[in-house]
Write a protein that holds these residues in place. Structure first.
Motif, PDB file in Angstrom:
ATOM      1  N   ASP A 137       0.812  -1.217   0.000  1.00  0.00           N
ATOM      2  CA  ASP A 137       0.000   0.000   0.000  1.00  0.00           C
ATOM      3  C   ASP A 137       0.851   1.275   0.000  1.00  0.00           C
ATOM      4  N   THR A 138       1.970   1.242  -0.716  1.00  0.00           N
ATOM      5  CA  THR A 138       2.743   2.473  -0.906  1.00  0.00           C
ATOM      6  C   THR A 138       2.929   2.696  -2.399  1.00  0.00           C
ATOM      7  N   VAL A 139       3.044   3.961  -2.757  1.00  0.00           N
ATOM      8  CA  VAL A 139       3.280   4.309  -4.165  1.00  0.00           C
ATOM      9  C   VAL A 139       4.615   3.706  -4.615  1.00  0.00           C
ATOM     10  N   THR A 140       5.600   3.770  -3.751  1.00  0.00           N
ATOM     11  CA  THR A 140       6.930   3.230  -4.083  1.00  0.00           C
ATOM     12  C   THR A 140       6.847   1.748  -4.405  1.00  0.00           C
ATOM     13  N   GLY A 141       6.135   1.011  -3.572  1.00  0.00           N
ATOM     14  CA  GLY A 141       6.036  -0.430  -3.779  1.00  0.00           C
ATOM     15  C   GLY A 141       5.402  -0.771  -5.097  1.00  0.00           C
ATOM     16  N   CYS A 207       1.654   1.428 -17.087  1.00  0.00           N
ATOM     17  CA  CYS A 207       1.546   1.624 -15.635  1.00  0.00           C
ATOM     18  C   CYS A 207       0.172   2.181 -15.279  1.00  0.00           C
ATOM     19  N   TRP A 208      -0.277   3.113 -16.076  1.00  0.00           N
ATOM     20  CA  TRP A 208      -1.558   3.756 -15.804  1.00  0.00           C
ATOM     21  C   TRP A 208      -2.684   2.742 -15.785  1.00  0.00           C
ATOM     22  N   ASN A 209      -2.631   1.822 -16.739  1.00  0.00           N
ATOM     23  CA  ASN A 209      -3.736   0.880 -16.907  1.00  0.00           C
ATOM     24  C   ASN A 209      -3.585  -0.390 -16.079  1.00  0.00           C
ATOM     25  N   GLU A 210      -2.446  -0.540 -15.475  1.00  0.00           N
ATOM     26  CA  GLU A 210      -2.179  -1.785 -14.748  1.00  0.00           C
ATOM     27  C   GLU A 210      -3.197  -1.961 -13.618  1.00  0.00           C
ATOM     28  N   ALA A 211      -3.807  -3.130 -13.541  1.00  0.00           N
ATOM     29  CA  ALA A 211      -4.851  -3.324 -12.531  1.00  0.00           C
ATOM     30  C   ALA A 211      -4.513  -4.406 -11.515  1.00  0.00           C
ATOM     31  N   PHE A 212      -3.905  -5.489 -12.007  1.00  0.00           N
ATOM     32  CA  PHE A 212      -3.718  -6.651 -11.131  1.00  0.00           C
ATOM     33  C   PHE A 212      -2.945  -6.296  -9.862  1.00  0.00           C
ATOM     34  N   TRP A 213      -1.750  -5.727 -10.049  1.00  0.00           N
ATOM     35  CA  TRP A 213      -0.939  -5.416  -8.880  1.00  0.00           C
ATOM     36  C   TRP A 213      -1.525  -4.250  -8.088  1.00  0.00           C
ATOM     37  N   SER A 214      -2.162  -3.316  -8.811  1.00  0.00           N
ATOM     38  CA  SER A 214      -2.795  -2.188  -8.120  1.00  0.00           C
ATOM     39  C   SER A 214      -3.820  -2.694  -7.121  1.00  0.00           C
ATOM     40  N   LEU A 215      -4.617  -3.675  -7.553  1.00  0.00           N
ATOM     41  CA  LEU A 215      -5.688  -4.166  -6.689  1.00  0.00           C
ATOM     42  C   LEU A 215      -5.154  -5.008  -5.547  1.00  0.00           C
ATOM     43  N   ASN A 216      -4.044  -5.711  -5.816  1.00  0.00           N
ATOM     44  CA  ASN A 216      -3.554  -6.640  -4.807  1.00  0.00           C
ATOM     45  C   ASN A 216      -2.557  -6.033  -3.826  1.00  0.00           C
ATOM     46  N   LEU A 217      -1.873  -5.009  -4.252  1.00  0.00           N
ATOM     47  CA  LEU A 217      -0.817  -4.474  -3.387  1.00  0.00           C
ATOM     48  C   LEU A 217      -1.175  -3.143  -2.733  1.00  0.00           C
ATOM     49  N   THR A 218      -2.314  -2.561  -3.114  1.00  0.00           N
ATOM     50  CA  THR A 218      -2.678  -1.290  -2.485  1.00  0.00           C
ATOM     51  C   THR A 218      -4.078  -1.379  -1.911  1.00  0.00           C
ATOM     52  N   SER A 219      -4.350  -0.528  -0.956  1.00  0.00           N
ATOM     53  CA  SER A 219      -5.748  -0.429  -0.504  1.00  0.00           C
ATOM     54  C   SER A 219      -6.142   1.036  -0.431  1.00  0.00           C
ATOM     55  N   SER A 220      -5.959   1.669   0.732  1.00  0.00           N
ATOM     56  CA  SER A 220      -6.464   3.047   0.829  1.00  0.00           C
ATOM     57  C   SER A 220      -5.401   4.092   0.481  1.00  0.00           C
ATOM     58  N   ASN A 221      -4.223   3.926   1.039  1.00  0.00           N
ATOM     59  CA  ASN A 221      -3.213   4.985   0.905  1.00  0.00           C
ATOM     60  C   ASN A 221      -2.716   5.208  -0.511  1.00  0.00           C
ATOM     61  N   ALA A 222      -2.339   4.117  -1.151  1.00  0.00           N
ATOM     62  CA  ALA A 222      -1.653   4.248  -2.424  1.00  0.00           C
ATOM     63  C   ALA A 222      -2.533   3.852  -3.593  1.00  0.00           C
ATOM     64  N   PRO A 224      -4.341   3.506  -6.792  1.00  0.00           N
ATOM     65  CA  PRO A 224      -4.364   4.266  -8.036  1.00  0.00           C
ATOM     66  C   PRO A 224      -5.743   4.185  -8.691  1.00  0.00           C
ATOM     67  N   LEU A 225      -5.847   4.708  -9.878  1.00  0.00           N
ATOM     68  CA  LEU A 225      -7.139   4.807 -10.553  1.00  0.00           C
ATOM     69  C   LEU A 225      -7.801   3.455 -10.786  1.00  0.00           C
ATOM     70  N   ALA A 226      -6.988   2.430 -11.043  1.00  0.00           N
ATOM     71  CA  ALA A 226      -7.573   1.119 -11.295  1.00  0.00           C
ATOM     72  C   ALA A 226      -8.353   0.657 -10.058  1.00  0.00           C
ATOM     73  N   ALA A 227      -7.780   0.883  -8.892  1.00  0.00           N
ATOM     74  CA  ALA A 227      -8.454   0.500  -7.654  1.00  0.00           C
ATOM     75  C   ALA A 227      -9.687   1.384  -7.417  1.00  0.00           C
ATOM     76  N   PHE A 228      -9.558   2.605  -7.857  1.00  0.00           N
ATOM     77  CA  PHE A 228     -10.648   3.558  -7.728  1.00  0.00           C
ATOM     78  C   PHE A 228     -11.877   3.094  -8.515  1.00  0.00           C
ATOM     79  N   ILE A 229     -11.653   2.630  -9.739  1.00  0.00           N
ATOM     80  CA  ILE A 229     -12.768   2.098 -10.533  1.00  0.00           C
ATOM     81  C   ILE A 229     -13.363   0.891  -9.835  1.00  0.00           C
ATOM     82  N   ALA A 230     -12.476   0.013  -9.432  1.00  0.00           N
ATOM     83  CA  ALA A 230     -12.938  -1.238  -8.832  1.00  0.00           C
ATOM     84  C   ALA A 230     -13.790  -0.971  -7.598  1.00  0.00           C
ATOM     85  N   SER A 231     -13.447   0.088  -6.882  1.00  0.00           N
ATOM     86  CA  SER A 231     -14.184   0.368  -5.643  1.00  0.00           C
ATOM     87  C   SER A 231     -15.635   0.714  -5.922  1.00  0.00           C
TER      88      SER A 231
END
Lengths: 275, 369
Positions: A137-141, A207-222, A224-231
């Protein structure tokens, strides 16, 4: 006769081109329309093509989530991953293009083969590594993971571009007294700018469109848009209006970006093939 | 200026030896041309001197100092590439400035040097142009300018004229030769064009398959080729070769019977041991004399006449079927299908043994003529 046939042929090609383009673009178009219909209009059957547009879905989306924050996260991930990927990919591609060894070819293919692996296959180890290094859940990660997954592509693209640079020009630089660093920064990079720009663009988009890792490695803090859509898709059932509005918001920046840079992008992706 | 010395220079790629032990010394201010067919290793040898290729074994000395392990720029050389290899993203001025900048030459000095070179090469009006906006000849000049401006000890040229059209090539050849005389710099020039080699060189190095076949002045190579390969390579149109057998020999002469049965006396030493052996007689088209003669005669039928204006080339089929090219003055009244007689001047003929090695000639034919 021959002219007529050629004209007929180009008409057919144009028609096929339009059909394919509309086929590809239609879902985006429909999503865009749906985002202005409001929830009731979004699920109406038969779907309506003409309606009174409303910003109701957008209002709700902005109320429920912090659009600016997720956009900022996405920008951070995309730019960060792209910049760092280029920093590593440029020297790698330089070595492979100009100082190839016995295993260069094999290394290139091996790098590409990592893209053939389904990401889910390494989900557990990567998740654990991220957790143990406190990068969950970090941008760096997320940027790091995106960078590593995209590097095979950026190295390959840069390798192809570098191969197009005439070697004698680099040798002339060496004869003029350039050391390796100067040869790369003063001669190679200026010549390869179009290629590097295309590579950067593609990396940004991936990177912008990447969803798999975005959904699995981030939650609230980091997130990105892919997680935002999914929410907007889950708990209370499907709300197509809001989902479409969120999706439109998510893809709009990158779509605009792609539109502006399409000339560069097309040139980059077909480089070498048509030349 | 500088001397360049090559001592048993070898180059091996994986398992193949490309340069097989080259020994050569180049004097200061000398214009040396490496010539040979493609794949003979001449460019590789040049690139090894430049420092763009590693030297597998042997020593390379510039001004007496071993430079094998020095980077190209540290060797004090400048190179002009076949493709010019100008920096496309820099204008003419910047192209010439690049090396000076890297050498940390002060700006005022850079400007002065570049302007001087631009004047010499008539590039003053093009300094702001990018290479893409220049013609082939102009690009060539920029490439030369970029080399000159650094004031190197040795100039290296890698087939610099082969991308130009014929008329421009002739013009640039003269310009390069003039420039060399003016600068007096040691120059190593690679070409596959023997005319460039003949017209420009102080010394020609003929290479074949990574071996030096002969080193000498253009006229030495023309008059006394050491073997069949050099004899074939130097001279245009190329030397005629006729198979024959030695039937008699003295210390200075040999009598050779050609396949047609004609007997030819050749000035060649050391043929006594070759009586009865197969040899090759060589004679240059420009040395065959048309008309009746008492000795060394031959005859045949003209198949084709090429009129070049100043000269004509007669392609003559001899009785035994061998084809002979004769160069005559341009106004000759000979036509296809005419029967002609001709003679081979004994002192102008070359004799090669079965290994293709030339028999020793008493000094050169030029002095006898």
């Amino acid at each position: 006769m021959a002219g007529q046939r050629a004209r007929g042929k180009s008409l057919v090609i144009a028609a096929v081109g339009w059909v394919v383009a509309i086929w590809i673009f239609f879902p985006i178009f429909w999503m865009f329309l749906t985002s202005f219909k409001g929830e009731a209009g979004a699920i109406a059957t038969p779907p309506r093509l003409f309606f009174v547009p409303t910003l109701e879905s957008y209002h709700e989306v902005f109320q429920r989530a912090n659009y600016w924050r997720v956009t900022f996260n996405t920008l951070g991930v995309s730019i960060g991953a792209t910049v760092v990927a280029l920093l590593f990919s440029i020297p790698a591609a330089y070595a492979m293009a100009f100082l190839p060894g016995k295993r260069t070819r094999g290394t290139l293919l091996w790098m590409l083969s990592t893209r053939m692996l389904p990401p889910v296959g390494v989900l557990v180890p990567i998740y654990l590594i991220a957790r143990n290094t406190h990068l969950l859940d970090t941008v760096t990660g997320l940027a790091l993971v995106d960078m590593f997954t995209n590097m095979p592509i950026t190295v390959w693209m840069l390798y192809t571009f570098f191969r197009e640079i005439p070697v004698p020009i680099l040798e002339a630089g060496r004869m003029d007294g350039a050391n390796r660093w100067q040869e790369i920064t003063r001669v190679l990079l200026p010549l390869a700018t179009p290629g590097i720009a295309s590579t950067a663009l593609l990396s940004m988009i991936l990177c912008w469109n990447e969803a798999f890792w975005s959904l699995n490695l981030t939650s609230s803090n980091a997130a990105p848009l892919a997680a935002f859509i999914a929410s907007f898709s889950s708990p209370e059932g499907l709300f197509f209006g809001k989902l479409s509005a969120a999706s439109t918001l998510a893809v709009a920046p990158i779509l605009a970006f792609g539109w502006i840079s399409q000339k560069q992008l097309v040139r980059g992706l077909t480089f070498g093939a048509v030349k | 200026m500088a001397t360049v010395e090559l001592k048993s220079i070898r180059k091996t790629y994986t398992s193949e030896e490309i340069i097989k032990g080259v020994d050569l010394s180049i004097e200061s201010k000398e214009f040396v041309v490496f010539v040979g067919p493609s794949g003979c290793g001449k460019s590789t040898l040049l690139r090894m001197i430049a420092g763009l290729e590693d030297i597998s074994s042997g020593d390379l000395l510039i001004d007496g100092r071993r430079v094998n392990d020095l980077a190209p720029a540290e060797r004090g050389l400048a190179m002009v590439f076949q493709s010019y290899a100008l920096y496309p993203h820099m204008n003419v001025y910047q192209n010439m400035e690049f090396g000076l900048k890297l050498a940390k030459t002060p700006e005022a000095e850079r400007r002065e040097k570049i302007m001087a070179v631009a004047r010499t090469l008539q590039l003053e009006n093009y300094l702001k142009h990018k290479p893409g906006q220049l013609s082939g000849g102009q690009r060539q000049r920029v490439a030369i300018g970029r080399a000159i401006v650094r004031n190197p000890k040795v100039f290296l040229f890698d087939e610099p004229l082969s991308n130009l059209d014929a008329s421009l090539r002739g013009q640039m050849r003269v310009e390069l030769a003039t420039l060399h005389r003016r600068l007096g710099a040691t120059t190593i020039y690679v070409t596959h064009d023997q005319i460039e080699a003949m017209t420009m060189a102080d010394k020609i190095v003929v290479l074949q398959k990574g071996i030096v076949e002969q080193v000498g002045s253009p006229l030495e190579l023309y008059d006394c080729p050491r073997n069949l390969f050099v004899a074939k390579f130097i001279g245009s149109p190329p030397m005629n070769f006729l198979p024959g057998t030695v039937i008699a020999a003295s210390e200075e002469q040999a009598r050779v019977r050609l396949a047609s049965g004609q007997e030819i006396v050749v000035v060649a030493g050391g043929a006594q041991g070759l009586i009865g052996a197969a040899v090759t007689l060589g004679v240059r088209p420009e040395h065959v004399r048309l008309g009746h003669a008492v000795e060394n005669r031959g005859s045949g039928q003209v198949e084709l006449v090429e009129y070049l204006g100043s000269a004509a080339h007669l392609h003559v089929r001899m009785q035994d079927g061998a084809l002979l090219v004769i160069q005559t003055e341009g106004g000759v009244r000979v036509h296809a299908d005419d029967a002609v007689t001709f003679s081979f001047p004994a002192e102008r003929c070359h004799l090669f043994n079965s290994e293709g090695v030339a028999l020793h000639r008493r000094s050169s034919g030029r002095m006898a003529a």
